[in-house]
Design a protein around this motif. Structure first.
Motif, PDB file in Angstrom:
ATOM      1  N   MET A 295      -1.137   2.197  68.387  1.00 12.74           N
ATOM      2  CA  MET A 295      -0.587   3.452  68.897  1.00 12.74           C
ATOM      3  C   MET A 295      -0.309   4.417  67.737  1.00 12.74           C
ATOM      4  SD  MET A 295      -0.675   3.154  72.151  1.00 12.74           S
ATOM      5  CE  MET A 295      -2.136   2.128  71.856  1.00 12.74           C
ATOM      6  N   LEU A 296       0.216   3.883  66.630  1.00 11.65           N
ATOM      7  CA  LEU A 296       0.438   4.725  65.455  1.00 11.65           C
ATOM      8  C   LEU A 296      -0.879   5.233  64.891  1.00 11.65           C
ATOM      9  CD1 LEU A 296       3.319   2.814  63.646  1.00 11.65           C
ATOM     10  CD2 LEU A 296       3.411   5.160  64.495  1.00 11.65           C
ATOM     11  N   ALA A 297      -1.891   4.367  64.889  1.00 11.93           N
ATOM     12  CA  ALA A 297      -3.207   4.795  64.416  1.00 11.93           C
ATOM     13  C   ALA A 297      -3.756   5.912  65.297  1.00 11.93           C
ATOM     14  CB  ALA A 297      -4.176   3.608  64.401  1.00 11.93           C
ATOM     15  N   PHE A 298      -3.580   5.783  66.626  1.00 12.03           N
ATOM     16  CA  PHE A 298      -4.017   6.835  67.549  1.00 12.03           C
ATOM     17  C   PHE A 298      -3.227   8.124  67.331  1.00 12.03           C
ATOM     18  CE2 PHE A 298      -5.647   3.645  70.934  1.00 12.03           C
ATOM     19  CZ  PHE A 298      -6.891   3.635  70.325  1.00 12.03           C
TER      20      PHE A 298
ATOM     21  N   ASP B 145      -2.444  19.000  55.884  1.00 21.74           N
ATOM     22  CA  ASP B 145      -2.956  17.944  55.018  1.00 21.74           C
ATOM     23  C   ASP B 145      -1.814  17.016  54.608  1.00 21.74           C
ATOM     24  OD1 ASP B 145      -5.660  18.590  54.941  1.00 21.74           O
ATOM     25  OD2 ASP B 145      -5.359  20.107  53.382  1.00 21.74           O
ATOM     26  N   ASN B 146      -2.189  15.821  54.119  1.00 22.13           N
ATOM     27  CA  ASN B 146      -1.202  14.829  53.663  1.00 22.13           C
ATOM     28  C   ASN B 146      -0.221  14.525  54.785  1.00 22.13           C
ATOM     29  OD1 ASN B 146      -0.136  13.071  51.827  1.00 22.13           O
ATOM     30  ND2 ASN B 146       1.128  14.590  50.774  1.00 22.13           N
ATOM     31  N   GLY B 147      -0.763  14.079  55.928  1.00 22.15           N
ATOM     32  CA  GLY B 147      -0.030  14.010  57.174  1.00 22.15           C
ATOM     33  C   GLY B 147       1.250  13.216  57.211  1.00 22.15           C
ATOM     34  N   ILE B 148       1.429  12.250  56.349  1.00 22.22           N
ATOM     35  CA  ILE B 148       2.596  11.392  56.485  1.00 22.22           C
ATOM     36  C   ILE B 148       3.897  12.160  56.305  1.00 22.22           C
ATOM     37  CG2 ILE B 148       2.733  10.652  54.067  1.00 22.22           C
ATOM     38  CD1 ILE B 148       3.233   8.485  57.235  1.00 22.22           C
TER      39      ILE B 148
ATOM     40  N   VAL C  13      10.741  12.136  54.734  1.00 23.87           N
ATOM     41  CA  VAL C  13       9.569  11.318  55.022  1.00 23.87           C
ATOM     42  C   VAL C  13       8.736  11.122  53.759  1.00 23.87           C
ATOM     43  CG1 VAL C  13       7.338  11.315  56.208  1.00 23.87           C
ATOM     44  CG2 VAL C  13       9.432  11.794  57.479  1.00 23.87           C
ATOM     45  N   ALA C  14       8.511  12.203  53.014  1.00 16.34           N
ATOM     46  CA  ALA C  14       7.742  12.095  51.775  1.00 16.34           C
ATOM     47  C   ALA C  14       8.455  11.193  50.777  1.00 16.34           C
ATOM     48  CB  ALA C  14       7.516  13.482  51.172  1.00 16.34           C
ATOM     49  N   TRP C  15       9.756  11.402  50.611  1.00 16.87           N
ATOM     50  CA  TRP C  15      10.538  10.624  49.650  1.00 16.87           C
ATOM     51  C   TRP C  15      10.606   9.143  50.044  1.00 16.87           C
ATOM     52  CZ3 TRP C  15      12.385  10.747  44.913  1.00 16.87           C
ATOM     53  CH2 TRP C  15      13.446   9.905  44.553  1.00 16.87           C
ATOM     54  N   GLY C  16      10.916   8.876  51.318  1.00 20.58           N
ATOM     55  CA  GLY C  16      11.023   7.493  51.776  1.00 20.58           C
ATOM     56  C   GLY C  16       9.700   6.768  51.728  1.00 20.58           C
TER      57      GLY C  16
ATOM     58  N   ALA D 123       9.575   2.328  55.147  1.00 20.29           N
ATOM     59  CA  ALA D 123       8.446   3.012  55.791  1.00 20.29           C
ATOM     60  C   ALA D 123       8.691   3.307  57.264  1.00 20.29           C
ATOM     61  CB  ALA D 123       7.175   2.171  55.648  1.00 20.29           C
ATOM     62  N   LEU D 124       9.740   2.734  57.846  1.00 20.96           N
ATOM     63  CA  LEU D 124       9.919   2.847  59.294  1.00 20.96           C
ATOM     64  C   LEU D 124      10.296   4.257  59.739  1.00 20.96           C
ATOM     65  CD1 LEU D 124      11.706  -0.520  60.105  1.00 20.96           C
ATOM     66  CD2 LEU D 124       9.265   0.039  60.200  1.00 20.96           C
ATOM     67  N   VAL D 125      11.168   4.933  58.990  1.00 21.57           N
ATOM     68  CA  VAL D 125      11.568   6.301  59.365  1.00 21.57           C
ATOM     69  C   VAL D 125      10.375   7.258  59.318  1.00 21.57           C
ATOM     70  CG1 VAL D 125      12.979   8.281  58.688  1.00 21.57           C
ATOM     71  CG2 VAL D 125      13.989   5.999  58.779  1.00 21.57           C
ATOM     72  N   PRO D 126       9.531   7.229  58.272  1.00 23.51           N
ATOM     73  CA  PRO D 126       8.333   8.074  58.300  1.00 23.51           C
ATOM     74  C   PRO D 126       7.459   7.840  59.521  1.00 23.51           C
ATOM     75  CG  PRO D 126       8.711   7.301  56.075  1.00 23.51           C
ATOM     76  CD  PRO D 126       9.709   6.593  56.946  1.00 23.51           C
ATOM     77  N   TYR D 127       7.218   6.583  59.882  1.00 24.54           N
ATOM     78  CA  TYR D 127       6.407   6.300  61.060  1.00 24.54           C
ATOM     79  C   TYR D 127       7.064   6.839  62.325  1.00 24.54           C
ATOM     80  CZ  TYR D 127       3.273   3.125  58.507  1.00 24.54           C
ATOM     81  OH  TYR D 127       2.339   2.597  57.655  1.00 24.54           O
TER      82      TYR D 127
END
Length: 481
Positions: free
Chosen positions: A60-63, A76-79, A95-98, A371-375
C-alpha cells in the motif's frame, strides 16, 4: 539555485537502474537475520500472517509513492516534499530530518553487521563492537565517501553491480534449503512452541513487525531519486518491481528455514542466522558463503543508503526547509555538503556501538522507529488529496475511491507499526527528532521567514516534551540504550 538548474546537468537513469536502487536499498543486512528473528518470535503460522500483513502494508505504501509520483510530477525527493506540500514546512522538515536520521542509524547497523561477518576471517572484530571493528568500519565510511564524491552516476553503476552480486547467494540459499526441506520439521514449527490461542498469535505477529518493516526500508528509493528518472512513470514501476521482488525473496528465506531446523535452534542461532541454516545442510562452506554475502550485501546497502541520504538533505536545502549550506554541490553534481554531513554523522553514531550491549538489534529497531513518522505523513498526504480532489478530474471518481482505500490501509499499517515499536524506541526517536528543530529555525532565518506557526509551535512543544521525558528516563536508568 533553481531546481531546473540543479538538475539540468544530471544524467538520467533507466527504470531498471531505479529498480536496482530500490532493491539495493531494501536488501541489506536484515534478510540474513530473518531465520533467527522469526524463529525467536513465532512459528510458521505467525510468519505467514506477519509477511501477509507486512506485504500488504508495504505494498500500500508502494502504491502511495507510485500514485503521488504520477499525480504530483512537480514534486521531487518525495519522502519529505509530500509532507511539506500537505502539512506545511515544519512537517516537511521533520520528515526529511527523521528519514535522514533513520538512514544514518541504518548505515551504522550495516557497518556493524559487516564487521561481525568479517570477524569470521579476521580475529579481533568480535560482533562488530570492538575498537578494531569500529576503526575498520570508519575506514570504510570514508573510502565509500570518496567513491560517492566522484559522482552519483558512477556510484549508481557500482550499486547495480553490487545488487546482483548480493542477490545470487540469497537465491542459492533458498534453492538449497528448499531441496533439503523436511515437511516433518516444518510441521513441528507450525505454532513455534507457543500456546495455540489468538492472543498468543497476535503477540507473535506483533513481535515481528519492526523486523519486517526494517527489511523493507528503501521501498521509496525510486521516489527519492525522482529527479534522476527518465520518465515519471518509471518511478512507480521501479517501486512496485523492487518491492514485489524483495517480498518474494524475504518470505522464501523465512519459510524454507522452518523446514530445515527446529524453531528452538533457529531462535538461538548466531547472526548471520542464514549462514547457520545453510551450514547445517552443506557444511562449513555454507556459513562462509553467507558471511561473504553479508559483507557484500551490507556494504552495497551502505552505498545505496548513503547515496539516498545525501539526496534527502540536499533537496530540502534547495527550498526553505534545510539550511542553504547543505545545497552545495561539487563540480560533478554530487551534493557534497549533504554527503559530508551524512558521513560525519555515521562516524559519530559508530562510537555508540562501543557502549551498547546489543548494537545490531538496537540499531535495527531505532532505524525502523525513526522511519515510521515519514511513512505515516506521506500516506496521510495521499489521503488528503483524495479528500480535497486536488489532481483528480471529475471523471476520476472511481480512481479517487481506490486511491483513498489504499491510503487508509497505508495509514493503518503505519499506526500499527508505531504501536508495535513500543514506548522505548518512540521516546528515543523523539530525542533525535527534537534537536532538528534548531536546523529548521536556522533555515527560516536565512530566508527572512517566520519561524513556527501556532499549530507548528504546539507540535514542537509536544516533541520537545517527549524528548525531555526520554532524557530524564535515560539519566535515571528507566530508559536504556
Amino acid at each position: 539555485m533553481t531546481a531546473d538548474k540543479a538538475t539540468s546537468g544530471t544524467q538520467k537513469v533507466s527504470v531498471l537502474t531505479l529498480a536496482a536502487m530500490v532493491v539495493g536499498s531494501i536488501v541489506g543486512g536484515g534478510v540474513f537475520t530473518l531465520p533467527e528473528n522469526f524463529g525467536d518470535a513465532t512459528g510458521v503460522l505467525g510468519a505467514v500472517i506477519a509477511w501477509s500483513i507486512a506485504g500488504l502494508g508495504m505494498l500500500m505504501l508502494a502504491f502511495v509513492f507510485q500514485s503521488l509520483a504520477v499525480r504530483r510530477p512537480d514534486l521531487d525527493n518525495g519522502i519529505y516534499v509530500y509532507a511539506q506540500a500537505g502539512f506545511g514546512n515544519y512537517a516537511g522538515f521533520n520528515v526529511a530530518w527523521g528519514y535522514w536520521a533513520s538512514n544514518v542509524v541504518g548505515n551504522v547497523f550495516y557497518l556493524t553487521f559487516a564487521m561481525a561477518s568479517i570477524g569470521a576471517f579476521l580475529p579481533g572484530l568480535g560482533q562488530g563492537n570492538t575498537v578494531p571493528a569500529v576503526l575498520l568500519a570508519s575506514a570504510v565510511v570514508w573510502l565509500l565517501h570518496v567513491m560517492i564524491s566522484r559522482g552519483v552516476r558512477q556510484a549508481t553503476i557500482v550499486n547495480r553491480i553490487v545488487t546482483i552480486a548480493k542477490i545470487v547467494p540469497i537465491l542459492v540459499f533458498v534453492v538449497i534449503a528448499a531441496v533439503a526441506f523436511d515437511a516433518g520439521v516444518f510441521g513441528d514449527n507450525l505454532w513455534g512452541g507457543k500456546p495455540h490461542t489468538a492472543e498468543s498469535l497476535f503477540d507473535q505477529v506483533k513481535a515481528t513487525m519492526l523486523v519486517t518493516t526494517f527489511v523493507f526500508l528503501g521501498v521509496e528509493g525510486a521516489s527519492v531519486y525522482s529527479r534522476l528518472a527518465q520518465r515519471r512513470e518509471d518511478i512507480g514501476r521501479a517501486t512496485v518491481l523492487g518491492f514485489v521482488s524483495t517480498l518474494a525473496l524475504f518470505a522464501s528465506v523465512t519459510l524454507v528455514s522452518y523446514g530445515v531446523l527446529p524453531r528452538s535452534e533457529l531462535a538461538h542461532a548466531e547472526q548471520p542466522s542464514m549462514g547457520v541454516v545453510l551450514k547445517s545442510v552443506v557444511g562449513e562452506w555454507g556459513g562462509t558463503l553467507i558471511d561473504l554475502a553479508v559483507i557484500v550485501s551490507v556494504l552495497g546497502a551502505y552505498l545505496a543508503w548513503t547515496l539516498l541520504n545525501a539526496e534527502v538533505m540536499f533537496m530540502p536545502a534547495r527550498t526553505e526547509v534545510m539550511p542553504r549550506a547543505l545545497a552545495r554541490q561539487s563540480g560533478n553534481g554530487t551534493p557534497i555538503a549533504a554527503l559530508v554531513t551524512t558521513s560525519i554523522s555515521v562516524q559519530l553514531f559508530l562510537l555508540l556501538v562501543l557502549v551498547i550491549k546489543d548494537a545490531l538489534n538496537f540499531m535495527l529497531k531505532l532505524d525502523t522507529a525513526l522511519a515510521l513518522v515519514p511513512y505515516l505523513l506521506v500516506a496521510a498526504y495521499a489521503f488528503k488529496l483524495t479528500l480535497t480532489g486536488q489532481t483528480y478530474e471529475s471523471a476520476d471518481a472511481g480512481r479517487r475511491r481506490r486511491d483513498r482505500a489504499v491510503a487508509v490501509l497505508a495509514i493503518s499499517y503505519a499506526i500499527f507499526l508505531l504501536y508495535a515499536a513500543g514506548t522505548r524506541y518512540l521516546l528515543l526517536s523523539c530525542l533525535i527528532y527534537a534537536p532538528g528543530t534548531l536546523l529548521y529555525l536556522r533555515a527560516r532565518r536565512e530566508r527572512g521567514q517566520p519561524g513556527l506557526s501556532r499549530p507548528e509551535l504546539l507540535g514542537c512543544v509536544l516533541l520537545w516534551s517527549a524528548a525531555a521525558v526520554a532524557a530524564v528516563f535515560l539519566a535515571t536508568g528507566a530508559l536504556q540504550l
